[in-house]
Design a protein around this motif. Structure first.
Motif, mmCIF file in Angstrom:
data_model
loop_
_atom_site.group_PDB
_atom_site.id
_atom_site.type_symbol
_atom_site.label_atom_id
_atom_site.label_comp_id
_atom_site.label_asym_id
_atom_site.label_seq_id
_atom_site.Cartn_x
_atom_site.Cartn_y
_atom_site.Cartn_z
ATOM 1 N N GLU A 79 0.863 -1.182 0.000
ATOM 2 C CA GLU A 79 0.000 0.000 0.000
ATOM 3 C C GLU A 79 0.895 1.224 0.000
ATOM 4 N N LEU A 80 0.597 2.156 -0.916
ATOM 5 C CA LEU A 80 1.352 3.400 -1.032
ATOM 6 C C LEU A 80 0.388 4.546 -0.760
ATOM 7 N N LEU A 81 0.785 5.453 0.127
ATOM 8 C CA LEU A 81 -0.060 6.584 0.494
ATOM 9 C C LEU A 81 0.668 7.894 0.248
ATOM 10 N N GLY A 82 -0.087 8.890 -0.185
ATOM 11 C CA GLY A 82 0.498 10.202 -0.417
ATOM 12 C C GLY A 82 -0.441 11.068 -1.217
ATOM 13 N N SER A 83 0.151 11.991 -1.954
ATOM 14 C CA SER A 83 -0.616 12.905 -2.796
ATOM 15 C C SER A 83 -0.183 12.735 -4.242
ATOM 16 N N ALA A 84 -1.169 12.675 -5.126
ATOM 17 C CA ALA A 84 -0.885 12.538 -6.557
ATOM 18 C C ALA A 84 -0.717 13.919 -7.168
ATOM 19 N N GLU A 85 0.194 14.011 -8.129
ATOM 20 C CA GLU A 85 0.386 15.266 -8.849
ATOM 21 C C GLU A 85 0.317 14.998 -10.347
ATOM 22 N N VAL A 86 -0.237 15.947 -11.072
ATOM 23 C CA VAL A 86 -0.328 15.863 -12.528
ATOM 24 C C VAL A 86 1.035 16.212 -13.107
ATOM 25 N N VAL A 87 1.479 15.426 -14.097
ATOM 26 C CA VAL A 87 2.739 15.693 -14.784
ATOM 27 C C VAL A 87 2.453 15.725 -16.282
ATOM 28 N N GLY A 88 2.853 16.803 -16.941
ATOM 29 C CA GLY A 88 2.682 16.916 -18.383
ATOM 30 C C GLY A 88 1.354 17.542 -18.776
ATOM 31 N N GLU A 89 1.121 17.521 -20.066
ATOM 32 C CA GLU A 89 -0.093 18.134 -20.609
ATOM 33 C C GLU A 89 -1.328 17.299 -20.276
ATOM 34 N N VAL A 90 -2.475 17.946 -20.232
ATOM 35 C CA VAL A 90 -3.734 17.275 -19.902
ATOM 36 C C VAL A 90 -4.776 17.665 -20.940
ATOM 37 N N PRO A 91 -5.303 16.666 -21.668
ATOM 38 C CA PRO A 91 -4.829 15.287 -21.758
ATOM 39 C C PRO A 91 -3.520 15.213 -22.542
ATOM 40 N N ARG A 92 -2.845 14.083 -22.392
ATOM 41 C CA ARG A 92 -1.528 13.886 -23.021
ATOM 42 C C ARG A 92 -1.695 13.558 -24.494
ATOM 43 N N LYS A 93 -1.088 14.419 -25.338
ATOM 44 C CA LYS A 93 -1.144 14.220 -26.788
ATOM 45 C C LYS A 93 0.233 13.977 -27.389
ATOM 46 N N GLY A 94 1.276 14.078 -26.558
ATOM 47 C CA GLY A 94 2.609 13.747 -27.040
ATOM 48 C C GLY A 94 3.587 14.892 -27.107
ATOM 49 N N VAL A 95 3.266 16.054 -26.537
ATOM 50 C CA VAL A 95 4.231 17.141 -26.482
ATOM 51 C C VAL A 95 5.459 16.629 -25.737
ATOM 52 N N PRO A 96 6.660 16.811 -26.301
ATOM 53 C CA PRO A 96 7.854 16.315 -25.622
ATOM 54 C C PRO A 96 7.942 16.820 -24.173
ATOM 55 N N THR A 97 8.034 15.862 -23.254
ATOM 56 C CA THR A 97 8.121 16.153 -21.825
ATOM 57 C C THR A 97 9.157 15.201 -21.240
ATOM 58 N N PRO A 98 10.408 15.659 -21.115
ATOM 59 C CA PRO A 98 11.479 14.763 -20.652
ATOM 60 C C PRO A 98 11.148 14.011 -19.370
ATOM 61 N N GLU A 99 10.400 14.625 -18.460
ATOM 62 C CA GLU A 99 10.050 13.990 -17.194
ATOM 63 C C GLU A 99 9.197 12.734 -17.401
ATOM 64 N N LEU A 100 8.529 12.646 -18.560
ATOM 65 C CA LEU A 100 7.666 11.495 -18.851
ATOM 66 C C LEU A 100 8.344 10.433 -19.716
ATOM 67 N N ASP A 101 9.570 10.688 -20.152
ATOM 68 C CA ASP A 101 10.268 9.706 -20.995
ATOM 69 C C ASP A 101 10.361 8.345 -20.310
ATOM 70 N N SER A 102 10.816 8.319 -19.069
ATOM 71 C CA SER A 102 10.992 7.055 -18.360
ATOM 72 C C SER A 102 9.663 6.353 -18.076
ATOM 73 N N PRO A 103 8.654 7.014 -17.480
ATOM 74 C CA PRO A 103 7.405 6.283 -17.227
ATOM 75 C C PRO A 103 6.722 5.805 -18.508
ATOM 76 N N GLU A 104 6.816 6.566 -19.580
ATOM 77 C CA GLU A 104 6.177 6.126 -20.831
ATOM 78 C C GLU A 104 6.912 4.931 -21.430
ATOM 79 N N ARG A 105 8.238 4.900 -21.298
ATOM 80 C CA ARG A 105 8.998 3.738 -21.774
ATOM 81 C C ARG A 105 8.662 2.514 -20.915
ATOM 82 N N LEU A 106 8.640 2.695 -19.583
ATOM 83 C CA LEU A 106 8.295 1.595 -18.679
ATOM 84 C C LEU A 106 6.892 1.068 -18.976
#
Length: 154
Positions: free
Chosen positions: A90-117
């Motif tokens: 169980e993981l507890l905390g606060s969620a934060e939005v990262v990147g564009e909403v909704p995501r259409k593919g604008v380059p966002t280096p912070e999302l490179d790793s999670p999108e590859r994973l």
């Protein structure tokens, strides 16, 4: 991050926890809904070793709830009917939005790793598909609790 106080005999090590989170396909995400009522739903996810990444529909109750109150509890578990096979995190905390909403593919280096994973985990590799309906939520857990009842065999 605070440590696990109860159940230390059945707690997973950090390595066991990371391997477990990387191997499981589905988590259950609980948010705080209107009037404080909880809302839970299943979702695909990836774990990068420090954060849990959720790819959620932006027109969902989950997304709306988190916009109002970012507190979240996420449960990842397996085991079935045999008590000594029950495992979970169980993981507890606060969620934060990262990147564009909704995501259409604008380059966002912070999302490179999670999108590859995510592409590796759910589609066998290749490129992550942006559909213009989902967005990324990051949970950097403030508290993690784990259990593996198989450790009671020893």
């Amino acid at each position: 991050m605070p440590g696990q106080r109860r159940g230390t005999a059945i707690a997973m090590s950090e390595e066991e926890r990371d391997a477990f989170l990387r191997s499981q396909p589905v988590c259950r995400v609980a948010t705080v809904g209107p009037g404080g009522h909880p809302h839970a739903g299943a979702l695909w996810f990836v774990w990068d070793g420090t954060a849990l990444w959720l790819n959620s529909l932006t027109r969902s109750r989950r997304w709306t709830d988190l916009g109002r109150d970012p507190r979240v509890s996420v449960l990842v578990d397996d085991g079935g009917f045999d008590f000594l096979r029950l495992r979970g995190v169980e993981l507890l905390g606060s969620a934060e939005v990262v990147g564009e909403v909704p995501r259409k593919g604008v380059p966002t280096p912070e999302l490179d790793s999670p999108e590859r994973l995510f592409a590796d985990k759910y589609s066998g590799g290749g490129d992550f598909r942006h559909d213009g309906r989902h967005g990324w939520l990051r949970l950097r857990p403030e508290k993690i609790v784990s259990w593996d009842f198989g450790k009671l065999r020893a």
